[in-house]
Write an enzyme that holds these catalytic residues in place. Structure first.
Site, PDB file in Angstrom:
ATOM      1  N   GLY A 160       8.407 -13.799  -3.253  1.00  0.00           N
ATOM      2  CA  GLY A 160       7.710 -13.315  -2.132  1.00  0.00           C
ATOM      3  C   GLY A 160       6.798 -12.529  -2.120  1.00  0.00           C
ATOM      4  O   GLY A 160       6.561 -11.701  -3.021  1.00  0.00           O
TER       5      GLY A 160
ATOM      6  N   GLU B 148      -7.488  -0.271   7.092  1.00  0.00           N
ATOM      7  CA  GLU B 148      -7.378  -1.486   7.535  1.00  0.00           C
ATOM      8  C   GLU B 148      -6.711  -1.568   9.461  1.00  0.00           C
ATOM      9  O   GLU B 148      -6.449  -0.865   9.951  1.00  0.00           O
ATOM     10  CB  GLU B 148      -5.462  -2.024   7.557  1.00  0.00           C
ATOM     11  CG  GLU B 148      -5.989  -2.216   5.703  1.00  0.00           C
ATOM     12  CD  GLU B 148      -4.704  -3.125   5.420  1.00  0.00           C
ATOM     13  OE1 GLU B 148      -5.058  -4.274   4.993  1.00  0.00           O
ATOM     14  OE2 GLU B 148      -3.499  -2.604   5.137  1.00  0.00           O
ATOM     15  N   HIS B 149      -7.499  -2.837  10.747  1.00  0.00           N
ATOM     16  CA  HIS B 149      -6.900  -3.024  11.468  1.00  0.00           C
ATOM     17  C   HIS B 149      -7.659  -1.875  12.528  1.00  0.00           C
ATOM     18  O   HIS B 149      -7.310  -2.591  13.541  1.00  0.00           O
ATOM     19  CB  HIS B 149      -5.511  -3.098  11.872  1.00  0.00           C
ATOM     20  CG  HIS B 149      -4.488  -3.594  10.847  1.00  0.00           C
ATOM     21  ND1 HIS B 149      -5.048  -4.819  10.935  1.00  0.00           N
ATOM     22  CD2 HIS B 149      -4.085  -2.890  10.229  1.00  0.00           C
ATOM     23  CE1 HIS B 149      -4.055  -5.268   9.572  1.00  0.00           C
ATOM     24  NE2 HIS B 149      -3.673  -4.103   8.961  1.00  0.00           N
TER      25      HIS B 149
ATOM     26  N   GLU C 252      -7.815  -5.280   6.839  1.00  0.00           N
ATOM     27  CA  GLU C 252      -7.312  -6.783   7.355  1.00  0.00           C
ATOM     28  C   GLU C 252      -8.407  -6.041   8.387  1.00  0.00           C
ATOM     29  O   GLU C 252      -7.768  -4.955   9.339  1.00  0.00           O
ATOM     30  CB  GLU C 252      -6.432  -6.507   7.419  1.00  0.00           C
ATOM     31  CG  GLU C 252      -5.343  -7.020   6.474  1.00  0.00           C
ATOM     32  CD  GLU C 252      -4.061  -7.486   6.272  1.00  0.00           C
ATOM     33  OE1 GLU C 252      -3.673  -8.424   5.499  1.00  0.00           O
ATOM     34  OE2 GLU C 252      -3.277  -7.246   7.800  1.00  0.00           O
TER      35      GLU C 252
ATOM     36  N   ASP D 234      -0.433  -2.697  12.677  1.00  0.00           N
ATOM     37  CA  ASP D 234      -0.123  -3.730  13.179  1.00  0.00           C
ATOM     38  C   ASP D 234       1.429  -4.110  13.903  1.00  0.00           C
ATOM     39  O   ASP D 234       1.811  -4.954  14.208  1.00  0.00           O
ATOM     40  CB  ASP D 234      -0.670  -4.717  12.485  1.00  0.00           C
ATOM     41  CG  ASP D 234       0.597  -4.545  11.475  1.00  0.00           C
ATOM     42  OD1 ASP D 234       1.361  -5.261  11.158  1.00  0.00           O
ATOM     43  OD2 ASP D 234      -0.253  -4.645   9.749  1.00  0.00           O
TER      44      ASP D 234
ATOM     45  N   ARG E  99      -4.328   1.229  10.548  1.00  0.00           N
ATOM     46  CA  ARG E  99      -4.121   1.350  12.522  1.00  0.00           C
ATOM     47  C   ARG E  99      -2.881   0.500  12.264  1.00  0.00           C
ATOM     48  O   ARG E  99      -3.058  -0.986  11.991  1.00  0.00           O
ATOM     49  CB  ARG E  99      -5.357   0.940  13.669  1.00  0.00           C
ATOM     50  CG  ARG E  99      -4.609   0.977  15.271  1.00  0.00           C
ATOM     51  CD  ARG E  99      -6.470   0.638  15.482  1.00  0.00           C
ATOM     52  NE  ARG E  99      -5.434  -0.050  16.979  1.00  0.00           N
ATOM     53  CZ  ARG E  99      -5.629  -1.053  17.265  1.00  0.00           C
ATOM     54  NH1 ARG E  99      -5.636  -2.237  16.255  1.00  0.00           N
ATOM     55  NH2 ARG E  99      -5.326  -1.005  18.831  1.00  0.00           N
TER      56      ARG E  99
ATOM     57  N   TYR F  93      -6.016  -7.525  14.082  1.00  0.00           N
ATOM     58  CA  TYR F  93      -5.139  -8.547  14.951  1.00  0.00           C
ATOM     59  C   TYR F  93      -5.365  -8.862  16.053  1.00  0.00           C
ATOM     60  O   TYR F  93      -4.961  -9.727  17.051  1.00  0.00           O
ATOM     61  CB  TYR F  93      -2.781  -8.303  14.693  1.00  0.00           C
ATOM     62  CG  TYR F  93      -3.322  -8.243  13.074  1.00  0.00           C
ATOM     63  CD1 TYR F  93      -3.351  -8.450  11.721  1.00  0.00           C
ATOM     64  CD2 TYR F  93      -1.630  -8.619  12.425  1.00  0.00           C
ATOM     65  CE1 TYR F  93      -3.047  -8.231  10.845  1.00  0.00           C
ATOM     66  CE2 TYR F  93      -0.821  -7.979  11.071  1.00  0.00           C
ATOM     67  CZ  TYR F  93      -2.066  -8.285  10.392  1.00  0.00           C
ATOM     68  OH  TYR F  93      -1.578  -7.918   8.966  1.00  0.00           O
TER      69      TYR F  93
ATOM     70  N   GLN G 213      -2.073  -9.763  -3.894  1.00  0.00           N
ATOM     71  CA  GLN G 213      -3.249 -10.529  -3.286  1.00  0.00           C
ATOM     72  C   GLN G 213      -4.172  -9.622  -4.051  1.00  0.00           C
ATOM     73  O   GLN G 213      -5.003 -10.026  -4.242  1.00  0.00           O
ATOM     74  CB  GLN G 213      -2.581 -10.728  -2.396  1.00  0.00           C
ATOM     75  CG  GLN G 213      -1.513 -11.667  -1.961  1.00  0.00           C
ATOM     76  CD  GLN G 213      -1.210 -11.249   0.338  1.00  0.00           C
ATOM     77  OE1 GLN G 213      -1.652 -10.289   0.680  1.00  0.00           O
ATOM     78  NE2 GLN G 213      -0.716 -12.001   0.209  1.00  0.00           N
TER      79      GLN G 213
ATOM     80  N   GLN H  24       0.924  -1.679   0.116  1.00  0.00           N
ATOM     81  CA  GLN H  24       0.164   0.021  -0.079  1.00  0.00           C
ATOM     82  C   GLN H  24       1.124   1.302  -0.143  1.00  0.00           C
ATOM     83  O   GLN H  24       1.738   1.508   0.113  1.00  0.00           O
ATOM     84  CB  GLN H  24      -0.869  -0.074   1.257  1.00  0.00           C
ATOM     85  CG  GLN H  24      -2.043  -1.144   1.451  1.00  0.00           C
ATOM     86  CD  GLN H  24      -1.814  -2.211   2.233  1.00  0.00           C
ATOM     87  OE1 GLN H  24      -0.481  -2.774   2.203  1.00  0.00           O
ATOM     88  NE2 GLN H  24      -2.237  -3.215   2.416  1.00  0.00           N
TER      89      GLN H  24
END
Length: 755
Positions: free
Chosen positions: A333, A629-630, A651, A597, A595, A654, A356, A309
């Site tokens: 990778g 995310e998060h 996402e 991780d 946010r 976590y 992805q 990103q």
């Protein structure tokens, strides 16, 4: 995904020596500063309409605080919060506020302004108010002003003998005169010329790269600019790597004015024997051409742009093969999300590989290798055909391609260039509807040029008073590379203001304030900025427009291009909602709201507090390449009508410690990545994914990745969920529809259309 690592930085001594000897950044003619005064003789609040949250009794009304009589006072009830609000009658430029406290004074309070008495901008904040008579130098504009108290110095209420408000007489930011426009771009803007020796250029690029490649959360910021001409050759190619906070751009008006024979690369980073590109954030490549040549062995024949990103590629022409993954450094990778716009690819193909998810917009393609979970194309000649299906991403399934022939409404990001006389300008592209293909391949991009002399060139030493004075005088802003500490709100009130960041200029609020606020006006553009949350909780980092406004901006919308937000990571911080978009018809083009991780403050449920990443209240808002995310509750609240999202990545958080800590209701586990309330009757979403990785070893579940009204006007196309790792999982894709993902079935779980 987290793959944080670090190693010692390389010294920039070589770079600095070379820059002093060979590189220079021109200065430009500037508008002289205007004289200004703060008119402290006229109390704008005197006898104006006033209201309060409460009064202690009939003898202490709100009107007593603005009657000019220091023998009468307003006093509130004995609780928090409390406020006193004055209607100044019209929008005013405010430079000073006086508070004449009675013994019952405010310890923690804010001075806030507003144009509608609904959306407030903080222009002063303290947690250690001394009481007595306070004279506050401030910078702000608004029709309404209030004292908003959150903690008292005594057990009584808030009590003011008088509340005074004073304005500037120059119309340019209270008592601060507008600063000169134009000027130097600063020492961290490095300009290369074809007349320079290639050895000098290569050495400088390598030295900066050595420092920035490992510096994920460092403070170095660089804009690397190439003047029109050709760099490198097939026999002696120019090859360099781009690290964190490096923005590489050409200074021609079109990409083909700057030609690099060689490669411009971003590679995997390795830690503990694992090599990925999943944390290759905050870098960019724009407005130039690359004839791919050079390198050898595994890396021969490809330009590698292995990023995730906040690493956009805009207005580039790549002639040859380009790989969006790195299959050489440590073997293939992972890479996790990227953005290409207004670009052209010839003489080769684009290898998606392990990316992805990805969005490509208004770009001409000559090949695309594959997809993994979610590959979105919008207005791309040569793009793969639509093929997303219920088994995309699974063994034997078709590629997960979401392909739109045109993009509904777009405006390309403004960019810096030099004209034939060597003068700097900012080009502002025009609005387009039903766009398809690059804006520049059949002639000049439609739009307008603005001289740098219409911009206040902001250095990290500039004050908010100076910035707001420039804005109030009608100037644009160009932030030079650096980290800016912002103690009060930067307020944009003029339509068509252009705000351009170079080298990932980073803004951090230091006083619990909103960092930047845009009034309900048309045509404001923010480009290339990074907003960090500060140590004291802010209500927002960026607020655009006025909540509840019915004003349309469809002919000249506000747009955010390559604007990114962090809560934690570089510095621990907290914010209620990083981005609040109230502006009707606004455009969000490559926005990542994260946010952290990993990094500072990350890794625990109580660190880097932030419930929601994005709130959209405006109608007809269009987003391309949106990633949030998060966050700890609904990650996106989309309350506006007729919104459109083309590509969304999420996402879940976590570090959820237990299910009880993460419940949307007594019966709904977790929170959706995108929540649309039942009041919304129209919305279109294309290519939207949400993933889980609950890493505390606890069985955490999210009932649904997306929660939307069940009506025919709200449509989701090609949406999915994935179990990345850890425990628990996501129980459905949207509103109970779509197979659960967990350790038993990792997904993707695909829903082609809903409802």
């Amino acid at each position: 995904m987290s793959n944080a690592w670090a190693r010692p930085r390389a010294s920039l001594f070589v770079v600095l020596t070379l820059l002093l000897a060979a590189l220079s950044v021109p200065s430009f003619g500037a508008r002289p500063a205007a004289a200004a005064t703060c008119d402290t003789g006229t109390n704008l609040a005197l006898n104006k309409a006033v209201s309060a949250s409460s009064s202690e009794g009939a003898g202490t009304p709100a009107t007593a605080a603005v009657d000019g009589n220091t023998g009468t006072r307003w006093s509130s009830q004995f609780s928090d919060p409390q406020w006193l609000q004055v209607d100044l009658g019209s929008s005013q430029s405010i430079c000073q506020v006086t508070l004449n406290w009675e013994t019952a004074s405010g310890k923690a309070f804010q001075i806030q302004t507003s144009n509608d008495a609904s959306t407030w901008t903080t222009i002063y904040s303290t947690t250690a108010g001394p009481g007595g008579t306070q004279t506050l130098s401030v910078t702000g504009t608004g029709r309404y002003i209030r004292m908003y108290g959150t903690a008292r110095n005594t057990g009584y209420g808030y009590s003011l003998w008088e509340f005074g408000v004073y304005g500037g007489t120059n119309g340019g930011g209270g008592g601060t005169p507008p600063p000169p426009t134009g000027g130097s771009l600063g020492s961290n803007v490095i300009v290369f010329s074809p007349s320079m020796s290639q050895a000098s250029i290569q050495s400088t690029l390598n030295s900066i790269s050595d420092q920035q490649v490992p510096s994920e959360f460092g403070t170095g910021r660089y804009e690397l600019l190439f003047q029109p001409g050709t760099y490198g050759s097939a026999a002696n190619p120019l090859i360099f790597t781009v690290g964190f906070y490096e923005a590489v751009a050409g200074l021609g008006q079109n990409p083909n004015a700057v030609v690099i024979n060689g490669t411009v690369d971003s590679y995997n980073q390795c830690s503990g024997g694992t090599c990925n590109a999943t944390t290759n954030f905050w870098r960019s490549l724009s407005n130039l051409s690359i004839n791919v040549t050079g390198m050898s062995g595994c890396q021969a024949g490809d330009d590698f742009w292995a990023v995730s990103q906040a690493a956009p590629m805009r207005r580039v022409h790549i002639n040859g093969n380009v790989s969006l993954m790195d299959y050489c450094v440590g073997g293939p990778g992972y890479a996790s999300g990227g953005f290409i716009a207004d670009s052209q690819f010839t003489g080769g193909t684009v290898t998606n590989g392990s990316q992805q998810q990805y969005i490509t917009r208004d770009s001409a393609l000559d090949g695309w290798s594959n997809g993994v979970w979610n590959q979105v194309f919008c207005g791309d000649p040569g793009a793969p055909a639509q093929s997303f299906a219920s088994n995309s991403g699974l063994s034997g399934g078709p590629a997960p391609y979401t392909t739109l022939g045109t993009c509904p409404v777009t405006r390309e990001a403004p960019y810096l260039y030099q004209d034939s006389g060597g003068n700097y300008n900012v080009f502002v592209p025009s609005l387009a509807t039903n766009s398809n293909g690059p804006t520049w391949t059949n002639g000049q991009t439609p739009g307008k040029s603005l001289s740098l002399n219409t911009f206040f060139v902001v250095q990290p030493s500039a004050t908010v008073d100076q910035i707001n004075a420039a804005l109030n005088a009608g100037d644009n802003l160009l932030f030079t590379p650096g980290v800016y500490h912002v103690p009060s709100t930067i307020t944009v009130t003029h339509p068509d203001t252009q705000i351009v960041g170079l080298g990932f200029a980073t803004l951090i609020p230091t006083n619990g304030n909103t960092t930047l606020s845009v009034a309900d006006v048309s045509g404001v553009t923010l480009t290339g900025l990074l907003f960090d949350a500060g140590p004291t909780t802010s209500p927002s980092l960026l607020q655009v427009g006025t909540a509840g406004s019915a004003t349309r901006h469809d002919s000249d919308p506000v747009s955010l291009d390559d604007v990114f937000f962090r809560v934690g990571g570089a510095t621990a911080g907290s914010v209620t909602t990083p981005l609040v978009d109230n502006s009707n018809d606004s455009l969000l083009d490559d926005v990542w709201i994260w946010r952290a991780d990993h990094g500072a403050g990350a890794g625990t449920w109580t660190g880097d507090q932030s419930p929601t990443g994005l709130i959209v209240n405006g109608s007809n808002v269009t987003a391309y390449g949106l990633a949030v995310e998060h966050f700890q509750q609904n990650e996106v609240d989309w309350n506006g009508q007729s919104g459109t999202v083309v590509f969304f990545q999420n996402e879940n958080p976590y570090e959820v410690p237990n299910q009880a800590s993460w419940m949307a209701s007594a019966s709904q586990k977790g929170y959706p990545a995108l929540y649309i309330p039942n009041s919304v009757t129209s919305f279109q979403g294309y290519g939207m994914g949400s993933y889980s990785y609950f890493n505390q070893g606890v069985d955490i579940h999210n009932s649904m990745a997306f929660q939307v009204p069940q009506n025919s006007g709200v449509k989701l196309h090609d949406v999915l969920s994935v179990f990345l790792n850890g425990s628990g999982g996501i129980d459905s894709v949207v509103n109970g529809t779509g197979k659960a993902v967990s350790s038993a079935f990792g997904g993707p779980s695909d829903v082609v259309s809903y409802p």
